[in-house]
Design an enzyme around this catalytic site. Structure first.
Site, PDB file in Angstrom:
ATOM      1  N   LYS A  49     -59.308  25.525 -24.968  1.00 56.62           N
ATOM      2  CA  LYS A  49     -60.767  25.446 -24.881  1.00 56.62           C
ATOM      3  C   LYS A  49     -61.331  24.225 -25.604  1.00 56.62           C
ATOM      4  O   LYS A  49     -62.434  23.771 -25.322  1.00 56.62           O
ATOM      5  CB  LYS A  49     -61.401  26.740 -25.417  1.00 56.62           C
ATOM      6  CG  LYS A  49     -60.935  28.010 -24.714  1.00 56.62           C
ATOM      7  CD  LYS A  49     -60.923  27.874 -23.207  1.00 56.62           C
ATOM      8  CE  LYS A  49     -60.479  29.095 -22.434  1.00 56.62           C
ATOM      9  NZ  LYS A  49     -59.165  29.657 -22.754  1.00 56.62           N
ATOM     10  N   TYR A 263     -55.565  42.790 -17.637  1.00 59.15           N
ATOM     11  CA  TYR A 263     -55.874  41.737 -18.597  1.00 59.15           C
ATOM     12  C   TYR A 263     -55.679  42.242 -20.033  1.00 59.15           C
ATOM     13  O   TYR A 263     -56.196  43.308 -20.392  1.00 59.15           O
ATOM     14  CB  TYR A 263     -57.328  41.278 -18.425  1.00 59.15           C
ATOM     15  CG  TYR A 263     -57.750  40.286 -19.484  1.00 59.15           C
ATOM     16  CD1 TYR A 263     -57.506  38.928 -19.316  1.00 59.15           C
ATOM     17  CD2 TYR A 263     -58.351  40.714 -20.664  1.00 59.15           C
ATOM     18  CE1 TYR A 263     -57.856  38.020 -20.299  1.00 59.15           C
ATOM     19  CE2 TYR A 263     -58.704  39.807 -21.659  1.00 59.15           C
ATOM     20  CZ  TYR A 263     -58.453  38.471 -21.470  1.00 59.15           C
ATOM     21  OH  TYR A 263     -58.796  37.581 -22.455  1.00 59.15           O
ATOM     22  N   TYR A 289     -52.176  35.281 -22.611  1.00 54.77           N
ATOM     23  CA  TYR A 289     -52.169  34.167 -21.657  1.00 54.77           C
ATOM     24  C   TYR A 289     -50.812  33.457 -21.585  1.00 54.77           C
ATOM     25  O   TYR A 289     -50.070  33.601 -20.618  1.00 54.77           O
ATOM     26  CB  TYR A 289     -53.245  33.135 -22.039  1.00 54.77           C
ATOM     27  CG  TYR A 289     -54.653  33.637 -21.943  1.00 54.77           C
ATOM     28  CD1 TYR A 289     -55.346  33.600 -20.729  1.00 54.77           C
ATOM     29  CD2 TYR A 289     -55.324  34.130 -23.057  1.00 54.77           C
ATOM     30  CE1 TYR A 289     -56.653  34.038 -20.635  1.00 54.77           C
ATOM     31  CE2 TYR A 289     -56.634  34.571 -22.977  1.00 54.77           C
ATOM     32  CZ  TYR A 289     -57.293  34.525 -21.765  1.00 54.77           C
ATOM     33  OH  TYR A 289     -58.582  34.962 -21.683  1.00 54.77           O
TER      34      TYR A 289
HETATM   35  C1  LIG Z   1     -58.543  30.708 -21.913  1.00 54.32           C
HETATM   36  C2  LIG Z   1     -57.076  30.620 -22.019  1.00 54.32           C
HETATM   37  C3  LIG Z   1     -56.272  30.370 -20.894  1.00 54.32           C
HETATM   38  C4  LIG Z   1     -56.808  30.288 -19.508  1.00 54.32           C
HETATM   39  O1  LIG Z   1     -57.549  29.117 -19.276  1.00 54.32           O
HETATM   40  P1  LIG Z   1     -58.736  29.168 -18.219  1.00 54.32           P
HETATM   41  O2  LIG Z   1     -59.304  27.814 -18.251  1.00 54.32           O
HETATM   42  O3  LIG Z   1     -59.676  30.236 -18.726  1.00 54.32           O
HETATM   43  O4  LIG Z   1     -58.170  29.555 -16.904  1.00 54.32           O
HETATM   44  C5  LIG Z   1     -54.916  30.240 -21.067  1.00 54.32           C
HETATM   45  N1  LIG Z   1     -54.360  30.374 -22.287  1.00 54.32           N
HETATM   46  C6  LIG Z   1     -55.084  30.632 -23.386  1.00 54.32           C
HETATM   47  C7  LIG Z   1     -54.378  30.788 -24.675  1.00 54.32           C
HETATM   48  C8  LIG Z   1     -56.474  30.753 -23.293  1.00 54.32           C
HETATM   49  O5  LIG Z   1     -57.187  31.020 -24.397  1.00 54.32           O
END
Ligand SMILES: *Cc1c(COP(=O)(O)O)cnc(C)c1O
Length: 337
Positions: A49, A263, A289
């Protein structure tokens, strides 16, 4: 593609390293796997991010904001990174957290990213799963405006055409690194959620005509929905940049077979991937993720999806702070005598 035409602040540690995962590659016996260390972007333990926030926060300041509002799941990494940069820029930060997994667990609700959000001084509030979070952010902004504040709303995950510029830029960075190293990249693989990372990467990789395909490993939505949201955002990002080339559906591929029950809910493959990377490479993935993204990559390698001699780049999107919200899912031996 000339991204310096867009307002941007500089706070990410860039370029992030691009390194081979030799032990993992050897253990799996398939392609050579590389890792792009976007867990090392520098802000409050890092993550993807931060690249988006360089463009989003510049936009917020241009709009005269004194407060930012954003939203995510309870263990949002996006919330944590937003909180860290907001306080450094002197902005108030409101994070609206959606309890997507309906958890009463103390670590899930207060440790990991939630602890860090508060340490960085953000105001957090909690909403039940299924809440219209975009509407809640608008209501919060309305209330703050009535109090004379200047709020700026950042969509969940920072996934807007402005935020996705961060990953269009990451695509340029990756291609430049590969060119310098003489590395031919056959595929880029990463975890995809709110779509901004994949949309930005695809836009950037298409924008420089790299012919490098991207595979997003889904963590929430089914394949059709995920691909549609990535494609839509990639097309809006390309329009925002002013690309002459159209982004087409065949350039947006997601595999959503590794979500499991939902999720933020653990899977056996994720636990294996997180443990394997921690032990074979000394690298921390996360349970929501990057752990599921790597579980997908490992499974696809085992199924012969890639060939020996190919180079696959896994983009490590960060998230290790969330490990502390899930301490019980790993089968750890405890103290020995
Ligand atoms: C937000 C996030 C993602 C996914 O990215 P997006 O841009 O939301 O698709 C992947 N890995 C981590 C650790 C994240 O925080």
């Amino acid at each position: 593609m000339h991204l310096s035409r867009f307002p941007r602040l500089r706070f990410a540690h860039l370029p992030t390293p691009l390194e081979p995962l030799d032990r993992l590659s050897e253990m799996l016996g398939g392609p050579r796997i590389w890792i792009k260390r976007d867990d090392c972007t520098g802000l409050a333990s890092g993550g993807n991010k931060t690249r988006k926030l360089e463009f989003l926060m510049a936009d917020a300041l241009q709009h005269g904001a004194d407060t930012v509002i954003t939203q995510g799941a309870t263990q949002s990494n996006h919330g944590r990174q937003t909180a860290a940069i907001a306080t450094k820029l002197g902005l108030a930060c409101h994070i609206l957290l959606e309890d997507r997994i309906n958890s009463a667990d103390r670590d899930y609700n207060y440790n990991g990213n939630v602890l860090l959000d508060q340490l960085h001084g953000a105001a957090i509030s909690k909403y039940p799963g299924g809440t219209d979070m975009a509407a809640e952010m608008e209501q919060r902004a309305e209330r703050l405006r009535a109090d004379g504040r200047k709020p700026y709303v950042i969509p969940g995950g920072g996934s807007s055409p402005v935020g996705a510029l961060g990953y269009a830029n990451a695509a340029l960075e990756l291609v430049a690194q590969a060119n310098d190293m003489g590395l031919v990249i056959d595929r880029v693989v990463h975890a995809t959620g709110s779509a901004g990372t994949q949309a930005g990467l695809v836009t950037g990789l298409v924008g420089v005509q790299s012919d490098i395909p991207v595979l997003g490993i889904g963590v929430r939505a089914p394949k059709e929905k995920q691909e549609a949201s990535v494609l839509g955002l990639a097309q809006r990002t390309a329009a925002h940049i002013g690309l002459k080339t159209e982004i087409t559906a065949d350039q947006v591929v997601a595999n959503c077979d590794y979500v499991g029950e939902g999720y933020g809910l653990p899977t056996a493959g994720m636990v294996e991937a997180v443990t394997l990377l921690a032990r074979a490479e000394g690298i921390l993935l996360d349970p929501v993720y990057s752990g599921k993204g790597m579980a997908g990559l490992i499974d696809l390698v085992r199924k012969g999806h890639f060939h020996k001699g190919q180079n696959i780049v896994f983009v490590h999107t960060g998230g290790s702070a969330a490990l502390f919200a899930y301490p019980d899912i790993f089968d750890l031996p405890g103290y020995t005598a």
